[in-house]
Design an enzyme around this catalytic site. Structure first.
Site, mmCIF file in Angstrom:
data_model
loop_
_atom_site.group_PDB
_atom_site.id
_atom_site.type_symbol
_atom_site.label_atom_id
_atom_site.label_comp_id
_atom_site.label_asym_id
_atom_site.label_seq_id
_atom_site.Cartn_x
_atom_site.Cartn_y
_atom_site.Cartn_z
ATOM 1 N N LYS A 104 4.421 5.619 4.835
ATOM 2 C CA LYS A 104 3.639 4.412 4.791
ATOM 3 C C LYS A 104 3.122 3.587 6.023
ATOM 4 O O LYS A 104 3.203 2.332 6.454
ATOM 5 C CB LYS A 104 4.476 3.396 4.378
ATOM 6 C CG LYS A 104 4.765 3.559 2.341
ATOM 7 C CD LYS A 104 5.008 2.571 1.994
ATOM 8 C CE LYS A 104 5.694 3.206 0.341
ATOM 9 N NZ LYS A 104 6.367 2.161 -0.550
ATOM 10 N N PRO B 54 0.846 -1.057 -0.089
ATOM 11 C CA PRO B 54 0.083 0.148 -0.236
ATOM 12 C C PRO B 54 0.339 1.566 -0.105
ATOM 13 O O PRO B 54 1.896 0.839 0.915
ATOM 14 C CB PRO B 54 -0.609 -0.134 1.148
ATOM 15 C CG PRO B 54 -0.031 -1.779 1.586
ATOM 16 C CD PRO B 54 0.224 -1.731 0.930
ATOM 17 N N GLU B 55 0.342 1.975 -0.660
ATOM 18 C CA GLU B 55 1.435 3.282 -0.813
ATOM 19 C C GLU B 55 0.475 4.458 -0.032
ATOM 20 O O GLU B 55 -0.714 4.028 0.984
ATOM 21 C CB GLU B 55 0.869 3.810 -2.067
ATOM 22 C CG GLU B 55 2.214 2.793 -3.129
ATOM 23 C CD GLU B 55 2.398 3.696 -4.506
ATOM 24 O OE1 GLU B 55 2.877 4.003 -4.358
ATOM 25 O OE2 GLU B 55 2.445 2.893 -5.163
#
Length: 275
Positions: free
Chosen positions: A52, A2-3
């Protein structure tokens, strides 16, 4: 992985569901039992993200630090007083109130930490385009003094926090930048344009819940936000990401791919020649 926009979205949703409440905190899987016991019965003050990394502040100087890694997932569901939903899968952490339940699965990191730990982590990270007043000058200094390629630097969280492989590939293509150009050879004007672009794109990704880089989708999202309307997610389309061996959308050349900084980079060798 996930960014940054995903983590900021999680922080937003955790605040909406749990800020000001005192959730029951458990570890159904058992791997986080001691940490859960430390947080159980404490009020949630605020969730936030930096790149993140996700941080949830509880009262009495206790913080939850989460990094989802490649496979982590933090789901938040509306309970609305109904029966407690059964645990599904390997749930590392569960937050439970009468109104909501949040289950964390498969994180790379899940720990109870001190305020000093949070300060130490954020001090090592680069500026986050989704945080207020991100320091673009710090990012530029780290880019302009490096012999590493710009493709490597964009994945370095100490340079810019929150950019992952999708944003990296798409951002370099949008600005026609040679991904293998050393950071010290990138022109300041080019970097400034890229920085402005990522500071525009990531909030759109946060609003939509997905990465938007195609010009038509970006324009539609901007118009929706300007009108105060929700940004509706659409078809997942990209300029070069995951389009290896397909024709470039501009020049028709074959999109190339190569592992750079541990992830598959995608680029057009004809379009991306800019310094």
């Amino acid at each position: 992985m996930p960014e940054g926009h995903t983590l900021h979205g999680l922080a937003r949703d955790l605040n909406a569901a749990f800020a000001g409440t005192t959730p029951e905190v458990t570890s159904p899987q058992g791997k986080f039992a001691e940490g859960a016991a430390l947080l159980d019965g404490r009020k949630v003050l605020e969730a936030s993200a930096w790149g993140k990394h996700l941080f949830v502040e509880f009262e009495a100087d206790a913080w939850l630090h989460v990094h989802l890694g490649l496979i982590g997932n933090f789901s938040i569901l509306l309970r609305a007083g109904e029966a407690v939903p059964p645990v599904q899968g390997q749930v590392r952490l569960r937050l439970l109130t009468d109104d909501h339940v949040a289950d964390l699965r498969g994180p790379n990191l899940c720990a109870v930490v001190t305020p000093e730990h949070v300060e130490g982590v954020t001090a090592r990270l680069g500026p986050d385009p989704l945080r207020p007043d991100p320091d673009s000058e710090t990012a530029w200094k780290r880019v302009s003094r490096s012999n590493r390629s710009i493709a490597e630097l964009l994945m370095d969280q100490s340079v810019v926090a929150g950019i992952g492989n999708v944003y990296r590939c798409e951002l370099l293509y949008r600005h026609r930048v040679d991904p293998f150009r050393p950071g010290r050879e990138i022109r300041r004007a080019t970097w400034d344009a890229m920085w402005r672009d990522i500071c525009d794109l990531m909030p759109l990704g946060l609003a939509a819940g997905q990465i938007l880089t195609m010009p038509d989708q970006v324009e539609e999202a901007r118009e929706a936000l300007a009108a105060g309307d929700p940004v509706v997610p659409g078809e997942r389309r990209y300029l070069v990401y995951r389009r290896a061996q397909e024709p470039c959308r501009v020049c028709g050349s074959t999109v190339r791919t190569k592992v750079v900084a541990g992830r598959n980079l995608f680029w057009c060798g004809r379009c991306q020649r800019r310094r």
